[in-house]
Design a protein around this motif. Structure first.
Motif, PDB file in Angstrom:
ATOM      1  N   PHE A   1       0.860  -1.183   0.000  1.00  0.00           N
ATOM      2  CA  PHE A   1       0.000   0.000   0.000  1.00  0.00           C
ATOM      3  C   PHE A   1       0.898   1.236   0.000  1.00  0.00           C
ATOM      4  CE2 PHE A   1      -2.158  -3.393   2.237  1.00  0.00           C
ATOM      5  CZ  PHE A   1      -3.425  -3.396   1.698  1.00  0.00           C
ATOM      6  N   THR A   2       0.489   2.268  -0.707  1.00  0.00           N
ATOM      7  CA  THR A   2       1.227   3.529  -0.665  1.00  0.00           C
ATOM      8  C   THR A   2       0.276   4.649  -0.273  1.00  0.00           C
ATOM      9  OG1 THR A   2       0.836   4.218  -2.968  1.00  0.00           O
ATOM     10  CG2 THR A   2       2.675   2.706  -2.561  1.00  0.00           C
ATOM     11  N   THR A   3       0.808   5.639   0.400  1.00  0.00           N
ATOM     12  CA  THR A   3       0.010   6.791   0.798  1.00  0.00           C
ATOM     13  C   THR A   3       0.939   7.967   1.066  1.00  0.00           C
ATOM     14  OG1 THR A   3      -1.564   7.668   2.418  1.00  0.00           O
ATOM     15  CG2 THR A   3       0.056   6.105   3.224  1.00  0.00           C
ATOM     16  N   ASN A   4       0.411   9.164   0.830  1.00  0.00           N
ATOM     17  CA  ASN A   4       1.131  10.382   1.192  1.00  0.00           C
ATOM     18  C   ASN A   4       0.751  10.861   2.592  1.00  0.00           C
ATOM     19  OD1 ASN A   4       2.278  10.397  -1.371  1.00  0.00           O
ATOM     20  ND2 ASN A   4       0.695  11.716  -2.223  1.00  0.00           N
ATOM     21  N   HIS A   5      -0.340  10.300   3.132  1.00  0.00           N
ATOM     22  CA  HIS A   5      -0.848  10.752   4.437  1.00  0.00           C
ATOM     23  C   HIS A   5      -1.234   9.528   5.264  1.00  0.00           C
ATOM     24  CE1 HIS A   5      -0.971  14.842   2.835  1.00  0.00           C
ATOM     25  NE2 HIS A   5      -1.567  14.337   1.761  1.00  0.00           N
ATOM     26  N   LYS A   6      -0.298   8.997   5.997  1.00  0.00           N
ATOM     27  CA  LYS A   6      -0.539   7.820   6.818  1.00  0.00           C
ATOM     28  C   LYS A   6      -1.595   8.086   7.886  1.00  0.00           C
ATOM     29  CE  LYS A   6       1.843   4.728  10.069  1.00  0.00           C
ATOM     30  NZ  LYS A   6       3.147   4.414  10.718  1.00  0.00           N
ATOM     31  N   GLU A   7      -1.622   9.312   8.405  1.00  0.00           N
ATOM     32  CA  GLU A   7      -2.538   9.642   9.503  1.00  0.00           C
ATOM     33  C   GLU A   7      -3.999   9.591   9.082  1.00  0.00           C
ATOM     34  OE1 GLU A   7      -1.608  13.335   7.252  1.00  0.00           O
ATOM     35  OE2 GLU A   7      -0.428  11.680   8.107  1.00  0.00           O
ATOM     36  N   ARG A   8      -4.273   9.585   7.800  1.00  0.00           N
ATOM     37  CA  ARG A   8      -5.662   9.560   7.336  1.00  0.00           C
ATOM     38  C   ARG A   8      -6.241   8.140   7.284  1.00  0.00           C
ATOM     39  NH1 ARG A   8      -5.619  13.742   2.146  1.00  0.00           N
ATOM     40  NH2 ARG A   8      -4.803  15.572   3.263  1.00  0.00           N
ATOM     41  N   LEU A   9      -5.402   7.139   7.401  1.00  0.00           N
ATOM     42  CA  LEU A   9      -5.878   5.761   7.274  1.00  0.00           C
ATOM     43  C   LEU A   9      -6.548   5.299   8.558  1.00  0.00           C
ATOM     44  CD1 LEU A   9      -2.862   4.093   5.424  1.00  0.00           C
ATOM     45  CD2 LEU A   9      -4.922   5.104   4.441  1.00  0.00           C
ATOM     46  N   ASP A  10      -7.527   4.427   8.396  1.00  0.00           N
ATOM     47  CA  ASP A  10      -8.199   3.839   9.544  1.00  0.00           C
ATOM     48  C   ASP A  10      -7.211   2.959  10.315  1.00  0.00           C
ATOM     49  OD1 ASP A  10      -9.852   1.783  11.045  1.00  0.00           O
ATOM     50  OD2 ASP A  10     -11.437   3.086  10.276  1.00  0.00           O
ATOM     51  N   PRO A  11      -7.160   3.070  11.654  1.00  0.00           N
ATOM     52  CA  PRO A  11      -6.217   2.269  12.442  1.00  0.00           C
ATOM     53  C   PRO A  11      -6.353   0.765  12.216  1.00  0.00           C
ATOM     54  CG  PRO A  11      -7.191   4.000  13.792  1.00  0.00           C
ATOM     55  CD  PRO A  11      -7.929   4.015  12.485  1.00  0.00           C
ATOM     56  N   ALA A  12      -7.552   0.312  11.818  1.00  0.00           N
ATOM     57  CA  ALA A  12      -7.742  -1.121  11.580  1.00  0.00           C
ATOM     58  C   ALA A  12      -6.871  -1.632  10.441  1.00  0.00           C
ATOM     59  CB  ALA A  12      -9.213  -1.408  11.284  1.00  0.00           C
ATOM     60  N   LEU A  13      -6.524  -0.747   9.500  1.00  0.00           N
ATOM     61  CA  LEU A  13      -5.680  -1.154   8.384  1.00  0.00           C
ATOM     62  C   LEU A  13      -4.209  -1.246   8.762  1.00  0.00           C
ATOM     63  CD1 LEU A  13      -7.107   0.870   5.366  1.00  0.00           C
ATOM     64  CD2 LEU A  13      -6.799  -1.589   5.424  1.00  0.00           C
ATOM     65  N   LEU A  14      -3.814  -0.513   9.776  1.00  0.00           N
ATOM     66  CA  LEU A  14      -2.405  -0.331  10.079  1.00  0.00           C
ATOM     67  C   LEU A  14      -1.806  -1.423  10.947  1.00  0.00           C
ATOM     68  CD1 LEU A  14      -2.445   3.514  10.795  1.00  0.00           C
ATOM     69  CD2 LEU A  14      -1.764   2.362   8.689  1.00  0.00           C
ATOM     70  N   ARG A  15      -2.634  -2.251  11.541  1.00  0.00           N
ATOM     71  CA  ARG A  15      -2.102  -3.219  12.488  1.00  0.00           C
ATOM     72  C   ARG A  15      -1.382  -4.358  11.776  1.00  0.00           C
ATOM     73  NH1 ARG A  15      -4.497  -7.996  12.762  1.00  0.00           N
ATOM     74  NH2 ARG A  15      -6.676  -8.353  12.212  1.00  0.00           N
ATOM     75  N   PRO A  16      -0.446  -5.056  12.477  1.00  0.00           N
ATOM     76  CA  PRO A  16       0.248  -6.207  11.885  1.00  0.00           C
ATOM     77  C   PRO A  16      -0.734  -7.283  11.432  1.00  0.00           C
ATOM     78  CG  PRO A  16       1.332  -5.513  13.902  1.00  0.00           C
ATOM     79  CD  PRO A  16       0.054  -4.717  13.817  1.00  0.00           C
ATOM     80  N   GLY A  17      -0.380  -7.950  10.365  1.00  0.00           N
ATOM     81  CA  GLY A  17      -1.282  -8.912   9.744  1.00  0.00           C
ATOM     82  C   GLY A  17      -1.954  -8.321   8.534  1.00  0.00           C
ATOM     83  N   ARG A  18      -2.014  -6.994   8.501  1.00  0.00           N
ATOM     84  CA  ARG A  18      -2.566  -6.293   7.336  1.00  0.00           C
ATOM     85  C   ARG A  18      -1.461  -5.462   6.681  1.00  0.00           C
ATOM     86  NH1 ARG A  18      -7.996  -5.003  10.875  1.00  0.00           N
ATOM     87  NH2 ARG A  18      -8.896  -7.084  10.603  1.00  0.00           N
ATOM     88  N   MET A  19      -0.904  -4.567   7.455  1.00  0.00           N
ATOM     89  CA  MET A  19       0.280  -3.832   7.008  1.00  0.00           C
ATOM     90  C   MET A  19       1.385  -4.167   8.000  1.00  0.00           C
ATOM     91  SD  MET A  19      -1.345  -0.172   5.902  1.00  0.00           S
ATOM     92  CE  MET A  19      -2.671  -0.058   4.674  1.00  0.00           C
TER      93      MET A  19
END
Length: 500
Positions: free
Chosen positions: A351-369
């Protein structure tokens, strides 16, 4: 009674004895064929051959091209493996090349032998083609000859070694494909993906050697990729799908796409470019997952631009009960970490993004990212890679490079901007002086924006929240910028105030 030692044989007596013996053998042979049944004659012949034929110390394995009308995996592996065993002593070779191949295909001609050594043991390979005129077909096979005592080693170790080495050779020669739903799929595409994926050859030349990135960060990424490839049994043992998720975040121009290309070229993995906005619903997302191949990288760029990923409320329905969101956050989560994510092996999702803070925390956890990689502004060490790649010199040997590295470490400039400056002229000194001027100018601009940012934060009131884009535009125009409402920025609080 034996003749005495002084007994001498004459030529006539020897010829007479030979004639008598020959006549006797012919009589025995005639009786053998006339009075003994054919089946018994065959049995006696084989029995005599067993006792009087010297036992061979060699074993020959025949590896045919087809088994039960299917390609023999060992034959294909041997053909690939033996290409690297062809030496100057090989007299006859076959050479070919398909239109889309970058390399020549070289193999041995029929009847040629190749010697190989495995754990100090000699293996002899022979390529054979036998023609069947009645059925008008050619049967191809390899003969592998070795000593009898090595039989267990060949079956248990050597053939597995041949298959493993052939896979490495195929990966090194493989042309990486770039798949997209927006590319028209042609019948002559040699890609293996289903589901109307069109593909082209990934001609992006980026590698980890040319990537302008901190050396320690590159090493961590390479080590993580290598560890992922070696953990098939580990993932199976712990009950996890054999996949890995990466999040690349940072400002534009910091090399996110180049890193993806470097990963694909390093692993020899195909790349699937997925645009979430083109997906109709969650069901379509599942079908797309099922149509991708193993040993591939699925890329979802600018994931923050999808409202479903940013906000869970995007899944709400309209008044008539129809869901306007094409793809829901829950569908994406199930796609990358649910039951459907277990389909296939050796999958990497980037996944790529210019604004990490805008992503839902559910996406950021290990197992997904699993791995978060900050693609930051260029550093002095990364600039050395750019100088080596673009100018062909060691940055440590030029007096201006040290000055540039210090300037780069004290300001914010992207690798893409520096790469553009390094392409402005063929003269190294002119180019580097231009880089110095560019970085100094950028440093002044950043300093002015920072001063403006701090000044606006002091006078900002509670009802006024300044957006980062507003500050940037303000600095670019050198004029006033007043805005009411809510947004992202440094200013916080409520009330009224003015911004200059």
């Amino acid at each position: 009674m034996f003749p005495s030692s002084n007994f001498s044989f004459s030529a006539s007596s020897l010829f007479s004895a030979y004639a008598s013996l020959s006549g006797f053998l012919m009589l025995v042979r005639s009786m053998f064929h006339d009075f003994i049944p054919e089946n018994l004659r065959s049995y006696i012949t084989k029995l005599l051959e067993r006792f009087f034929t010297p036992k061979s110390k060699k074993v020959t394995m025949v590896i045919e091209e087809y088994m039960a009308y299917k390609r023999n995996q060992v034959f294909d592996a041997a053909e690939m493996y033996l290409r690297n065993r062809i030496g100057p002593e090989t007299a006859r070779l076959r050479v070919g090349k398909l239109p889309k191949q970058k390399h020549f295909t070289i193999s041995v001609e029929k009847g040629e032998e190749l010697l190989d050594t495995f754990e100090n043991c000699e293996m002899r390979w022979t390529y054979v083609e036998s023609e069947n005129e009645k059925e008008n077909e050619v049967k191809c096979y390899y003969e592998l000859t070795f000593e009898k005592k090595l039989r267990d080693k060949v079956i248990n170790s050597y053939l597995s070694h041949v298959i493993a080495e052939s896979e490495k050779i195929k990966r090194s020669l493989r042309v990486v494909k770039l798949y997209s739903k927006d590319v028209y799929s042609r019948k002559d595409d040699d890609g293996m993906a289903r589901g109307n994926w069109g593909c082209i050859n990934l001609e992006h030349p980026s590698t980890f050697d040319t990537l302008a990135m901190d050396p320690d960060a590159k090493k961590k990424i390479i080590d993580d990729l290598e560890r992922f490839l070696k953990r098939r049994e580990f993932y199976k043992r712990v009950g996890k799908a054999w996949k890995r998720g990466y999040l690349l975040y940072g400002p534009p121009g910091t090399g996110k796409s180049s890193l993806i290309a470097a990963m694909a070229n390093y692993l020899k993995f195909d790349v699937f470019d997925l645009d979430l906005s083109s997906i109709y619903d969650n069901g379509s997302l599942k079908r797309i997952l099922l149509s991708t191949t193993n040993r591939s990288i699925l890329v979802i760029e600018d994931i923050d631009c999808s409202s479903e990923v940013i906000d869970r409320e995007a899944e709400s329905d309209s008044e008539d009960g129809y869901a306007y969101a094409k793809v829901t956050l829950s569908g994406i989560l199930n796609f990358i970490d649910g039951l459907w994510s277990s389909f296939g092996d050796e999958r990497i999702i980037v996944f790529t993004t210019n604004h990490k803070e805008r992503l839902d925390p559910a996406l950021l956890r290990p197992g997904r990212m699993d791995v978060h990689i900050n693609m930051s502004y260029c550093t002095g060490l990364a600039f050395r890679t750019l100088v080596t790649t673009y100018l062909g010199l060691d940055g440590l040997n030029h007096p201006l490079c040290e000055e540039i590295e210090k300037l780069i470490d004290s300001t914010e400039v992207t690798p893409a901007e520096l790469a553009e400056e390094l392409m402005q002229d063929d003269d190294t000194d002119i180019v580097l002086r231009g880089v110095v001027s560019f970085v100094e100018k950028r440093k002044v601009e950043r300093s002015k924006i920072k001063e403006l940012e701090d000044a606006m934060c002091k006078v900002i009131d509670d009802d006024y929240v300044v957006d980062d884009d507003d500050i940037h535009n303000y600095g670019s125009r050198n004029g006033s910028n007043k805005k009411k409402g809510k947004g992202r920025g440094r200013g916080k609080g409520k009330g009224k105030g003015k911004g200059n």
